[in-house]
Enzyme design. Structure first.
Site, PDB file in Angstrom:
ATOM      1  N   ASN A 163       0.815  -1.230   0.000  1.00  0.00           N
ATOM      2  CA  ASN A 163       0.000   0.000   0.000  1.00  0.00           C
ATOM      3  C   ASN A 163       0.844   1.273   0.000  1.00  0.00           C
ATOM      4  O   ASN A 163       0.407   2.300  -0.510  1.00  0.00           O
ATOM      5  CB  ASN A 163      -1.060  -0.017   1.115  1.00  0.00           C
ATOM      6  CG  ASN A 163      -0.468  -0.108   2.496  1.00  0.00           C
ATOM      7  OD1 ASN A 163       0.706  -0.427   2.667  1.00  0.00           O
ATOM      8  ND2 ASN A 163      -1.270   0.159   3.503  1.00  0.00           N
TER       9      ASN A 163
ATOM     10  N   GLU B 170       5.175  -3.014  12.365  1.00  0.00           N
ATOM     11  CA  GLU B 170       4.148  -2.002  12.082  1.00  0.00           C
ATOM     12  C   GLU B 170       2.969  -2.752  11.484  1.00  0.00           C
ATOM     13  O   GLU B 170       3.002  -3.140  10.313  1.00  0.00           O
ATOM     14  CB  GLU B 170       4.679  -0.954  11.095  1.00  0.00           C
ATOM     15  CG  GLU B 170       5.836  -0.131  11.628  1.00  0.00           C
ATOM     16  CD  GLU B 170       5.433   0.803  12.759  1.00  0.00           C
ATOM     17  OE1 GLU B 170       4.228   1.002  12.997  1.00  0.00           O
ATOM     18  OE2 GLU B 170       6.344   1.314  13.439  1.00  0.00           O
TER      19      GLU B 170
ATOM     20  N   CYS C  18      -3.323   1.782   6.805  1.00  0.00           N
ATOM     21  CA  CYS C  18      -3.372   1.362   8.213  1.00  0.00           C
ATOM     22  C   CYS C  18      -3.900   2.475   9.110  1.00  0.00           C
ATOM     23  O   CYS C  18      -4.365   2.207  10.206  1.00  0.00           O
ATOM     24  CB  CYS C  18      -1.999   0.910   8.679  1.00  0.00           C
ATOM     25  SG  CYS C  18      -0.735   2.161   8.424  1.00  0.00           S
TER      26      CYS C  18
ATOM     27  N   GLU D  80       8.894   3.769  14.141  1.00  0.00           N
ATOM     28  CA  GLU D  80       9.657   4.156  12.957  1.00  0.00           C
ATOM     29  C   GLU D  80       9.595   5.666  12.815  1.00  0.00           C
ATOM     30  O   GLU D  80       8.538   6.271  13.045  1.00  0.00           O
ATOM     31  CB  GLU D  80       9.090   3.496  11.698  1.00  0.00           C
ATOM     32  CG  GLU D  80       9.309   2.007  11.705  1.00  0.00           C
ATOM     33  CD  GLU D  80       8.908   1.330  10.399  1.00  0.00           C
ATOM     34  OE1 GLU D  80       8.202   1.938   9.576  1.00  0.00           O
ATOM     35  OE2 GLU D  80       9.306   0.173  10.226  1.00  0.00           O
TER      36      GLU D  80
HETATM   37  P1  NAP Z   1       0.380  -8.732   4.497  1.00  0.00           P
HETATM   38  O1  NAP Z   1      -0.447  -9.700   3.770  1.00  0.00           O
HETATM   39  O2  NAP Z   1       0.741  -9.012   5.903  1.00  0.00           O
HETATM   40  O3  NAP Z   1       1.692  -8.492   3.612  1.00  0.00           O
HETATM   41  C1  NAP Z   1       2.765  -7.695   4.061  1.00  0.00           C
HETATM   42  C2  NAP Z   1       4.057  -8.316   3.568  1.00  0.00           C
HETATM   43  O4  NAP Z   1       4.187  -9.634   4.087  1.00  0.00           O
HETATM   44  C3  NAP Z   1       4.123  -8.436   2.065  1.00  0.00           C
HETATM   45  O5  NAP Z   1       5.454  -8.257   1.655  1.00  0.00           O
HETATM   46  C4  NAP Z   1       3.675  -9.863   1.836  1.00  0.00           C
HETATM   47  O6  NAP Z   1       4.107 -10.408   0.623  1.00  0.00           O
HETATM   48  C5  NAP Z   1       4.350 -10.548   3.005  1.00  0.00           C
HETATM   49  N1  NAP Z   1       3.779 -11.851   3.300  1.00  0.00           N
HETATM   50  C6  NAP Z   1       2.592 -12.362   2.897  1.00  0.00           C
HETATM   51  N2  NAP Z   1       2.454 -13.632   3.332  1.00  0.00           N
HETATM   52  C7  NAP Z   1       3.566 -13.925   4.030  1.00  0.00           C
HETATM   53  C8  NAP Z   1       4.016 -15.079   4.724  1.00  0.00           C
HETATM   54  N3  NAP Z   1       3.283 -16.184   4.812  1.00  0.00           N
HETATM   55  N4  NAP Z   1       5.217 -15.028   5.330  1.00  0.00           N
HETATM   56  C9  NAP Z   1       5.947 -13.916   5.267  1.00  0.00           C
HETATM   57  N5  NAP Z   1       5.601 -12.801   4.613  1.00  0.00           N
HETATM   58  C10 NAP Z   1       4.408 -12.797   4.012  1.00  0.00           C
HETATM   59  O7  NAP Z   1      -0.302  -7.286   4.533  1.00  0.00           O
HETATM   60  P2  NAP Z   1      -0.819  -6.467   3.288  1.00  0.00           P
HETATM   61  O8  NAP Z   1      -2.161  -6.978   2.936  1.00  0.00           O
HETATM   62  O9  NAP Z   1       0.193  -6.375   2.239  1.00  0.00           O
HETATM   63  O10 NAP Z   1      -0.904  -5.017   3.943  1.00  0.00           O
HETATM   64  C11 NAP Z   1      -2.008  -4.612   4.648  1.00  0.00           C
HETATM   65  C12 NAP Z   1      -1.789  -4.678   6.147  1.00  0.00           C
HETATM   66  O11 NAP Z   1      -0.641  -3.936   6.495  1.00  0.00           O
HETATM   67  C13 NAP Z   1      -2.931  -4.018   6.877  1.00  0.00           C
HETATM   68  O12 NAP Z   1      -3.258  -4.768   8.020  1.00  0.00           O
HETATM   69  C14 NAP Z   1      -2.357  -2.666   7.271  1.00  0.00           C
HETATM   70  O13 NAP Z   1      -2.989  -2.084   8.378  1.00  0.00           O
HETATM   71  C15 NAP Z   1      -0.926  -3.003   7.527  1.00  0.00           C
HETATM   72  N6  NAP Z   1      -0.074  -1.815   7.393  1.00  0.00           N
HETATM   73  C16 NAP Z   1       0.466  -1.296   8.516  1.00  0.00           C
HETATM   74  C17 NAP Z   1       1.249  -0.163   8.442  1.00  0.00           C
HETATM   75  C18 NAP Z   1       1.863   0.415   9.674  1.00  0.00           C
HETATM   76  O14 NAP Z   1       2.765   1.230   9.546  1.00  0.00           O
HETATM   77  N7  NAP Z   1       1.431   0.031  10.873  1.00  0.00           N
HETATM   78  C19 NAP Z   1       1.502   0.435   7.207  1.00  0.00           C
HETATM   79  C20 NAP Z   1       0.939  -0.119   6.076  1.00  0.00           C
HETATM   80  C21 NAP Z   1       0.151  -1.270   6.174  1.00  0.00           C
HETATM   81  P3  NAP Z   1       3.113 -10.557  -0.637  1.00  0.00           P
HETATM   82  O15 NAP Z   1       2.597  -9.181  -0.898  1.00  0.00           O
HETATM   83  O16 NAP Z   1       3.987 -11.043  -1.709  1.00  0.00           O
HETATM   84  O17 NAP Z   1       2.024 -11.501  -0.223  1.00  0.00           O
END
Ligand code: NAP
Length: 512
Positions: free
Chosen positions: A184, A282, A316, A490
Site C-alpha cells: 500500500n 508495524e 493502516c 519508525e
Molecule cells: P500482508 O499480507 O501481511 O503483507 C505484508 C508483507 O508480508 C508483504 O510483503 C507480503 O508479501 C508478506 N507476506 C505475505 N504472506 C507472508 C508469509 N506467509 N510469510 C511472510 N511474509 C508474508 O499485509 P498487506 O495486505 O500487504 O498489507 C495490509 C496490512 O498492512 C494491513 O493490516 C495494514 O494495516 C498493515 N499496514 C500497517 C502499516 C503500519 O505502519 N502500521 C503500514 C501499512 C500497512 P506478498 O505481498 O507477496 O504476499
C-alpha cells in the site's frame, strides 16, 4: 474534491501535489526507462532467477501485465544476507557524515526522479498520481532526515557508582537488518526502515511485496547510482514465504522490521524467536475517528473524507470507525454522503481521480461482505454499496450509517473505500467504544473543548492521536502502535534506535 489531504501525502514544504500533471501510459512513458528494473538487486548486482522463474506484476486498474521479476528463494536470500554481513564492518566503520553523504545522494536522486517513481507506483499500485507523488516526497523525507540524524547518535556517560571508573554507554549498529514491506506504500515503507538502518551503520536486505516490486527496484537502482557500497542495500524478489522465512530464521539477520498485517507479523515473530533478534512490527490498525458536537461541520466532513478514503481506504491509518456526537450526526451524514458520492473513481492516471482500484479481488469481496453484513444488521446505506462498473478491482465509495459493534465492519479492518458511522451520546461512552479494539495504532479526535482534549488524548489507547487534524505523520515523529498494532517505532530519533544496541564499557583508572 481538491485533494485527499493526509499526513503521508505531504512532506513539509512541498507544494500541493494535485497541481502536478499526471503522466499517462505504461513503462514506456518513463522519462528514464532504466528505472523499471526486472531483476532483483543482490550484493550490488542485478540478478535473474537461476531457473528463469519469474513473477508477473500487474496493473490493478487494467489487469495488464507490466513486467516480471525473478522468483527467488531462500538461497538467493542467504546470498543477500551474506553480502550484507560482509559489507557491515566497512559500512559501520564509516564516519557518520560519510554515511550521510551516501544517503543525501540517494535522497537527491529520489527527488530528481519523483515523477518517474510516482508513475511506476501508479502502474503497479493503482493509487491516484497526486497521492503517488506525495508518497515519493514522504519517502524521500526519511532519507533526508536520517542523513542528518546519522551524526546525532549519541551515547551516555553515567555518573559512576564505583570508584575510579569511567563508564560509557555507546550506541552501536545492530548488524544486518531485514525489511519486509507491504504494497500500500511501496516506497515510503522501505525508506522509513532502510534510511534509519543505513544511518545507524546497518546494511539492509529488503523483501518488497510481490504486487509492487518495481518501486523497490527503482529505489535500488537509485541507491546504486548514489554509490551505496555493494551489499548495503539489496532487494530480493519472489514469493513471500521462502524469502521471509529465511530472513526471520537466519541468525546473521540481527533485526527484522516488518510492515503488514497482524497475522503475518505474529507468524514472523514466532519464526524469528529462536534467533532472538530485534523486532520492529508495524501492523494493522482500526482507527476511531471521533467528532464532538462543538466542531465546524464542514471542516469535520473534509477531515473524515481524507482520513477514510486516502489510498482508496487501503491505509493502516484509515478512519475505520467514525463516531459522531448525536447532536450533529444527521447533518454530518447529509454533507458527508454528498462528498462521498462525488468522489471520482478511475485509473490513477486520470485527471481528478480520488479513488483507484483495490489491490486484490478478495479486497473487493471483503468490502462487499462488510456492506452486506452491516445492512443485514440494521445499518443505513447513504452512498455506494456496490462494486464499481469501472472494473473487477474497483469498489464504489460507500457510506454506512447506524453502524454498531455487532457488525464485521466495526470489528475488522475493511481496507477499502467503505466508511462506517455511528452516533454517541457522551464522552465516557465514546471513549469505551473507541478503546474496545485489539488494535492501537492511531485515533483521531475533533473537539474545541481543551479539557476534553486533554482527557481524551491521555485516555485513548493508541500509539498516535491526531487532535483536530488528519495530517500527522512525517520523518521526525515516532510512528507506531500498541497492542496488536505492533512493536517499536519508525521515524525520528526512536526509529534509528531500533537498529542499535547499547554497549556498556566500564574502564578502571589508577587513582593518583
Ligand atoms: P500482508 O499480507 O501481511 O503483507 C505484508 C508483507 O508480508 C508483504 O510483503 C507480503 O508479501 C508478506 N507476506 C505475505 N504472506 C507472508 C508469509 N506467509 N510469510 C511472510 N511474509 C508474508 O499485509 P498487506 O495486505 O500487504 O498489507 C495490509 C496490512 O498492512 C494491513 O493490516 C495494514 O494495516 C498493515 N499496514 C500497517 C502499516 C503500519 O505502519 N502500521 C503500514 C501499512 C500497512 P506478498 O505481498 O507477496 O504476499
Amino acid at each position: 474534491m481538491t485533494s485527499l489531504d493526509h499526513g503521508a501525502l505531504r512532506a513539509p514544504g512541498v507544494s500541493p501535489v494535485e497541481r502536478e500533471e499526471p503522466r499517462s501510459g505504461g513503462p514506456a512513458r518513463l522519462a528514464d526507462p532504466r528505472l523499471l528494473r526486472q531483476f532483483a538487486f543482490i550484493a550490488g548486482r542485478w540478478r535473474a532467477a537461476p531457473t528463469g522463474a519469474a513473477l508477473a506484476v500487474e496493473d490493478p486498474a487494467t489487469g495488464e501485465i507490466l513486467g516480471h521479476v525473478p522468483d527467488l528463494g531462500a538461497r538467493e536470500t542467504r546470498e543477500a544476507i551474506n553480502a550484507a554481513e560482509e559489507a557491515f564492518a566497512g559500512w559501520a566503520s564509516l564516519l557518520p557524515q560519510e554515511r550521510a553523504r551516501f544517503l543525501r545522494a540517494w535522497h537527491d536522486l529520489i527527488a530528481e526522479n519523483r515523477a518517474d517513481l510516482a508513475t511506476l507506483m501508479v502502474l503497479e499500485q493503482g493509487k491516484p498520481y497526486a497521492e503517488a507523488l506525495g508518497e515519493i516526497d514522504y519517502a524521500a523525507s526519511f532519507v533526508e532526515w536520517y542523513a542528518e540524524e546519522a551524526r546525532r547518535l549519541v551515547g551516555e556517560m553515567p555518573a559512576s557508582h564505583l570508584p575510579n571508573r569511567v563508564m560509557q554507554v555507546r550506541r552501536e549498529p545492530v548488524g544486518v537488518v531485514a525489511a519486509i514491506t507491504p504494497w500500500n506504500f511501496p516506497c515510503a515503507m522501505i525508506t522509513r526502515k532502510a534510511a534509519a538502518a543505513l544511518a545507524a551503520g546497518c546494511p539492509v536486505v529488503v523483501r518488497p511485496a510481490s504486487e509492487t516490486p518495481f518501486s523497490a527496484l527503482a529505489l535500488a537502482e537509485l541507491a546504486s547510482r548514489a554509490g551505496l557500497p555493494a551489499g548495503t542495500f539489496s532487494v530480493v524478489t519472489g514469493r513471500a514465504e521462502p524469502i521471509a522465512r529465511e530472513l526471520a530464521e537466519n541468525p546473521k539477520v540481527r533485526a527484522l522490521s516488518f510492515t503488514g498485517s497482524t497475522e503475518i507479523g505474529a507468524r514472523l515473530i514466532a519464526a524469528a524467536a529462536p534467533t532472538i533478534k530485534r523486532m520492529s512490527m508495524e501492523l494493522g490498525g482500526h482507527a476511531p475517528f471521533i467528532l464532538f458536537g462543538d466542531v465546524d461541520l464542514d471542516e469535520a466532513v473534509e477531515a473524515a473524507l481524507a482520513a477514510k478514503f486516502q489510498t482508496s481506504g487501503q491505509d493502516c491509518l484509515a478512519a475505520n470507525r467514525i463516531f459522531v456526537h448525536e447532536d450533529i450526526c444527521e447533518p454530518f451524514l447529509a454533507r458527508f454522503a454528498a462528498r462521498v458520492k462525488a468522489l471520482k473513481v478511475g485509473s490513477g492516471f486520470e485527471e481528478g481521480v480520488e479513488i483507484g482500484p483495490l489491490m486484490h479481488a478478495h479486497a473487493v469481496d471483503k468490502c462487499a461482505e462488510h456492506v452486506k453484513d452491516a445492512l443485514a444488521r440494521g445499518a443505513r446505506l447513504l452512498a455506494g454499496g456496490e462494486r464499481h462498473r469501472r472494473g473487477p478491482l474497483f469498489f464504489t465509495p460507500t457510506l454506512l450509517a447506524d453502524c454498531d459493534e455487532q457488525m464485521a465492519i466495526f470489528a475488522e479492518e475493511t481496507f477499502g473505500p467503505v466508511a462506517a458511522v455511528t452516533s454517541f451520546a457522551c464522552e465516557s461512552e465514546v471513549l469505551a467504544r473507541a478503546n474496545a479494539s485489539e488494535y492501537g495504532l492511531a485515533a483521531y479526535l475533533y473537539s474545541r473543548d481543551h479539557d476534553r482534549i486533554a482527557r481524551m488524548s491521555r485516555a485513548l489507547a493508541y500509539g498516535m492521536v491526531a487532535v483536530n487534524c488528519v495530517t500527522m505523520t512525517g520523518a521526525p515523529i515516532p510512528f507506531g502502535g500498541i497492542k496488536r498494532s505492533g512493536l517499536g517505532r519508525e521515524g525520528g530519533p526512536h526509529g534509528i534506535e531500533e537498529f542499535t544496541e547499547l554497549k556498556y564499557v566500564c574502564a578502571a583508572f589508577k587513582a593518583a
